[in-house]
Design a protein around this motif. Structure first.
Motif, PDB file in Angstrom:
ATOM      1  N   LYS B 103     -25.806  -9.228  82.170  1.00  0.00           N
ATOM      2  CA  LYS B 103     -24.622  -8.444  81.823  1.00  0.00           C
ATOM      3  C   LYS B 103     -24.884  -6.956  82.108  1.00  0.00           C
ATOM      4  O   LYS B 103     -24.055  -6.269  82.707  1.00  0.00           O
ATOM      5  N   ALA B 104     -26.076  -6.498  81.682  1.00  0.00           N
ATOM      6  CA  ALA B 104     -26.416  -5.087  81.903  1.00  0.00           C
ATOM      7  C   ALA B 104     -26.454  -4.763  83.398  1.00  0.00           C
ATOM      8  O   ALA B 104     -26.153  -3.635  83.803  1.00  0.00           O
ATOM      9  N   ALA B 105     -26.816  -5.753  84.206  1.00  0.00           N
ATOM     10  CA  ALA B 105     -26.876  -5.522  85.658  1.00  0.00           C
ATOM     11  C   ALA B 105     -25.526  -5.777  86.332  1.00  0.00           C
ATOM     12  O   ALA B 105     -25.424  -5.764  87.558  1.00  0.00           O
ATOM     13  N   HIS B 106     -24.484  -5.992  85.510  1.00  0.00           N
ATOM     14  CA  HIS B 106     -23.116  -6.241  86.001  1.00  0.00           C
ATOM     15  C   HIS B 106     -23.038  -7.404  86.973  1.00  0.00           C
ATOM     16  O   HIS B 106     -22.291  -7.363  87.950  1.00  0.00           O
ATOM     17  N   LEU B 107     -23.824  -8.440  86.736  1.00  0.00           N
ATOM     18  CA  LEU B 107     -23.726  -9.631  87.578  1.00  0.00           C
ATOM     19  C   LEU B 107     -22.577 -10.498  87.074  1.00  0.00           C
ATOM     20  O   LEU B 107     -22.352 -10.595  85.871  1.00  0.00           O
ATOM     21  N   GLU B 108     -21.876 -11.117  87.986  1.00  0.00           N
ATOM     22  CA  GLU B 108     -20.794 -12.038  87.601  1.00  0.00           C
ATOM     23  C   GLU B 108     -21.443 -13.318  87.044  1.00  0.00           C
ATOM     24  O   GLU B 108     -22.239 -13.966  87.728  1.00  0.00           O
ATOM     25  N   PRO B 109     -21.135 -13.702  85.781  1.00  0.00           N
ATOM     26  CA  PRO B 109     -21.755 -14.916  85.232  1.00  0.00           C
ATOM     27  C   PRO B 109     -21.395 -16.154  86.060  1.00  0.00           C
ATOM     28  O   PRO B 109     -20.273 -16.253  86.548  1.00  0.00           O
ATOM     29  N   LEU B 110     -22.351 -17.063  86.186  1.00  0.00           N
ATOM     30  CA  LEU B 110     -22.105 -18.286  86.958  1.00  0.00           C
ATOM     31  C   LEU B 110     -21.011 -19.142  86.330  1.00  0.00           C
ATOM     32  O   LEU B 110     -20.304 -19.865  87.005  1.00  0.00           O
ATOM     33  N   THR B 111     -20.919 -19.100  85.001  1.00  0.00           N
ATOM     34  CA  THR B 111     -19.898 -19.865  84.296  1.00  0.00           C
ATOM     35  C   THR B 111     -19.116 -18.874  83.428  1.00  0.00           C
ATOM     36  O   THR B 111     -19.424 -18.704  82.250  1.00  0.00           O
ATOM     37  N   PRO B 112     -18.099 -18.226  84.013  1.00  0.00           N
ATOM     38  CA  PRO B 112     -17.393 -17.155  83.303  1.00  0.00           C
ATOM     39  C   PRO B 112     -16.827 -17.601  81.963  1.00  0.00           C
ATOM     40  O   PRO B 112     -16.805 -16.818  81.008  1.00  0.00           O
ATOM     41  N   ARG B 113     -16.400 -18.861  81.868  1.00  0.00           N
ATOM     42  CA  ARG B 113     -15.786 -19.288  80.602  1.00  0.00           C
ATOM     43  C   ARG B 113     -16.763 -19.189  79.435  1.00  0.00           C
ATOM     44  O   ARG B 113     -16.389 -18.814  78.328  1.00  0.00           O
ATOM     45  N   ILE B 114     -18.022 -19.561  79.679  1.00  0.00           N
ATOM     46  CA  ILE B 114     -19.014 -19.512  78.598  1.00  0.00           C
ATOM     47  C   ILE B 114     -19.233 -18.061  78.169  1.00  0.00           C
ATOM     48  O   ILE B 114     -19.215 -17.731  76.983  1.00  0.00           O
ATOM     49  N   ALA B 115     -19.379 -17.200  79.161  1.00  0.00           N
ATOM     50  CA  ALA B 115     -19.599 -15.781  78.851  1.00  0.00           C
ATOM     51  C   ALA B 115     -18.396 -15.207  78.110  1.00  0.00           C
ATOM     52  O   ALA B 115     -18.534 -14.509  77.100  1.00  0.00           O
ATOM     53  N   ASP B 116     -17.194 -15.534  78.581  1.00  0.00           N
ATOM     54  CA  ASP B 116     -15.985 -14.994  77.955  1.00  0.00           C
ATOM     55  C   ASP B 116     -15.805 -15.513  76.539  1.00  0.00           C
ATOM     56  O   ASP B 116     -15.320 -14.806  75.663  1.00  0.00           O
ATOM     57  N   PHE B 117     -16.189 -16.757  76.303  1.00  0.00           N
ATOM     58  CA  PHE B 117     -16.016 -17.323  74.963  1.00  0.00           C
ATOM     59  C   PHE B 117     -16.829 -16.525  73.941  1.00  0.00           C
ATOM     60  O   PHE B 117     -16.316 -16.109  72.905  1.00  0.00           O
ATOM     61  N   HIS B 118     -18.095 -16.304  74.256  1.00  0.00           N
ATOM     62  CA  HIS B 118     -18.952 -15.622  73.287  1.00  0.00           C
ATOM     63  C   HIS B 118     -18.555 -14.145  73.136  1.00  0.00           C
ATOM     64  O   HIS B 118     -18.608 -13.598  72.042  1.00  0.00           O
ATOM     65  N   ALA B 119     -18.106 -13.548  74.236  1.00  0.00           N
ATOM     66  CA  ALA B 119     -17.627 -12.162  74.146  1.00  0.00           C
ATOM     67  C   ALA B 119     -16.365 -12.099  73.279  1.00  0.00           C
ATOM     68  O   ALA B 119     -16.209 -11.187  72.455  1.00  0.00           O
ATOM     69  N   SER B 120     -15.483 -13.072  73.437  1.00  0.00           N
ATOM     70  CA  SER B 120     -14.239 -13.084  72.650  1.00  0.00           C
ATOM     71  C   SER B 120     -14.542 -13.287  71.171  1.00  0.00           C
ATOM     72  O   SER B 120     -13.925 -12.668  70.301  1.00  0.00           O
ATOM     73  N   PHE B 121     -15.497 -14.154  70.899  1.00  0.00           N
ATOM     74  CA  PHE B 121     -15.916 -14.405  69.519  1.00  0.00           C
ATOM     75  C   PHE B 121     -16.344 -13.077  68.883  1.00  0.00           C
ATOM     76  O   PHE B 121     -15.913 -12.719  67.785  1.00  0.00           O
ATOM     77  N   MET B 122     -17.174 -12.339  69.618  1.00  0.00           N
ATOM     78  CA  MET B 122     -17.679 -11.082  69.068  1.00  0.00           C
ATOM     79  C   MET B 122     -16.568 -10.037  68.918  1.00  0.00           C
ATOM     80  O   MET B 122     -16.586  -9.251  67.973  1.00  0.00           O
ATOM     81  N   SER B 123     -15.589 -10.023  69.823  1.00  0.00           N
ATOM     82  CA  SER B 123     -14.464  -9.079  69.675  1.00  0.00           C
ATOM     83  C   SER B 123     -13.716  -9.367  68.382  1.00  0.00           C
ATOM     84  O   SER B 123     -13.330  -8.447  67.659  1.00  0.00           O
TER      85      SER B 123
END
Ligand code: SF4
Ligand code: SF4
Lengths: 291, 200
Positions: B103-123
């Motif tokens: 994330k810090a290196a601004h790489l696009e996650p291989l599975t965006p849904r997983i990344a977005d889920f945990h980010a949404s949880f934290m929001s």
């Protein structure tokens, strides 16, 4: 006996029935659950994946509030909340700098070492002392549960004292036997059901669930028992879908441990909201003449 | 069969290994590739890269593959690998670290849904201090639907919406959907912790 209580978000939302049942069952065992005030979310799996600091800091605020109660033990029925809180406590005690940094933001500071307990850790002594046998009179004859622990009751990302056997825990079986149920021996009791992936990586989560369901059915279980609301929800809400996808014909009700204890204590299943499961949980009880 | 021969990148390896070791708190160098972790990893078959392979990739300095493989994202943090590892290496702590580094290196996650889920949880947690299922899922669905629609993945978005609507309807029928929003009084305290986390 008074004990601090952290319900966590799930018990205030989709698994409110578990909150209700915990209160009913513990009151009858003369354990007064004191819900800690103004608690926050523990961060669950998300915090540990997204931000290491928050994974410790969010449970720390709750530990501070719990310390302020002056009670010596806190029970956390949700396995995810339990694990995150215990791990936070451990990491704070190993890292005084981190503890000071977090305490600087808290009104109620983390201090002392309140005992963080899972629901099984509170229930097991009640079996040993005979309290459960005294209060839970109705024998749950015919009930053959597959006791499902999932990941977080016995496996931790750091060195904490594990209150049961890591690979073949027996806490839930001990409670079930005290109620007259006959838990089956099976192989998937500590396998992951993929609850944290059920929405965002559904195929993976359903594959994991299918293995758990297949083994439970093959071992002759007629229901699951769980203590974690996230595992319970996952196995309960998606069982029909997973069954169809993987050709598993039998569907098993997924009881909370508190439902079995409550039934045995003679509580009304409707009052305990057993009728609110996704996979029918009333039919088996009627069939076995337990209600 | 995947090749077991990995190229060793001497100059890249050390700093990469040092960073992961210190951030994850795991002694990766103790790994002797016995693969007990791989045998128990519930997602290993789907990810291809198993915990032992991930550690190896880091040790040889293959930063790109180490940050960009399915295990980093699909690891369900079940802690089976670490519990069974004879050297106490918790790969879940390593996948957590790699997610944060990617994330810090601004790489696009291989599975965006997983990344977005945990980010949404934290929001959602940052907003009210508690996780409200409706709020968290709404943030998540909006986020993923927006992204996927912009890529023209209409079918996937529609399928996802139908799945979630079905679940919501089942929950309403069983009186399991909680409509109110739970909020802590100490949101200022919670926000202060989130703020502190940003600087770390
Ligand atoms: S179990 Fe431990 S030592 Fe063995 S391969 Fe896995 S990480 Fe390495
Ligand atoms: S913690 Fe992650 S890497 Fe380790 S066994 Fe579980 S899913 Fe696999």
């Amino acid at each position: 006996m008074e004990i601090a209580y952290y319900p966590g978000c799930s018990l205030h939302a989709s698994s409110e029935l578990y909150d209700i049942q915990c209160k009913m069952v513990f009151r009858n065992l003369d354990v007064e659950l004191k819900e800690i005030e103004d608690w926050n979310c523990c961060g669950a799996t998300a915090a540990s994946k997204m931000n290491d600091f928050l994974a410790v800091a969010l449970p720390a605020r709750n530990l501070g509030i719990a310390a302020a109660t002056g009670l010596s033990e806190i029970v956390i029925p949700c396995s995810s909340c339990y694990s995150r809180t215990l791990v936070s406590q451990k990491r704070l005690s190993c890292d005084p700098d981190l503890k000071n940094t977090i305490n600087a933001e808290l009104i109620r500071k983390v201090e002392g070492d309140i005992k963080v307990s899972s629901i099984l850790e509170v229930l097991k002594p009640k079996v040993i002392s005979g309290k459960i046998a005294e209060k839970a009179k109705k024998k749950l004859d015919g009930l053959k549960p597959a006791c499902y622990y999932g990941c977080l009751l016995t496996r931790f990302p750091c060195d904490v004292e594990v209150p049961d056997d890591v690979e073949n825990p027996q806490g839930m079986e001990t409670v079930c036997r005290a109620l007259g149920a006959a838990p089956v021996d099976w192989s998937y009791k500590t396998d992951c059901c993929g609850a944290s992936a059920s929405v965002n990586d559904a195929d993976q989560s359903q594959l994991l669930m299918s293995r758990i369901m297949k083994d439970a059915v093959a071992r002759g279980a007629n229901c699951f028992v769980a203590t974690c609301p996230l595992c319970q929800f996952n196995l309960d809400a998606y069982q029909q879908k997973v069954g169809e996808k993987y050709g598993i014909e039998k569907q098993l009700p997924v009881y909370f441990i508190t439902e079995l204890i409550g039934l045995s204590m003679g509580f009304d299943p409707i009052e305990m909201q057993v009728d609110r499961h996704f996979t029918d949980a009333m039919g088996l009880l009627k069939e076995l003449k337990l209600i | 069969m995947s090749s077991t021969v990995l190229k060793y990148e001497a100059t890249a390896a050390q700093p990469f290994l040092d960073e992961i070791t210190s951030r994850s708190g795991q002694n990766l160098q103790a790994c002797y590739q016995c693969r007990r972790c791989a045998a128990g990893c519930p997602v290993g078959e789907e990810t291809g890269v198993t915990p032992d392979r991930l550690i190896r990739l880091i040790l040889v300095g293959d930063r790109e593959t180490a940050l960009n493989n399915l295990l980093v994202w699909k690891c369900v943090a079940c802690y089976t690998c670490g519990t069974r590892c004879p050297n106490n290496i918790q790969t879940a702590r390593i996948t957590e670290t790699l997610k944060q580094m990617s994330k810090a290196a601004h790489l696009e996650p291989l599975t965006p849904r997983i990344a977005d889920f945990h980010a949404s949880f934290m929001s959602a947690v940052r907003h009210l201090g508690r996780f409200n299922e409706l709020e968290g899922l709404t943030i998540y669905e909006t986020k993923t639907a927006g992204k996927e629609l912009s890529k023209g993945e209409i079918k996937g978005v529609a399928g996802e919406m139908i799945t979630q609507m079905r679940l919501a309807l089942k929950m309403i029928k069983k009186k399991r959907l909680h409509l109110g929003l739970d909020k802590v009084r100490g949101t200022a305290e919670v926000k202060a912790l989130f703020k502190k986390a940003e600087g770390r």
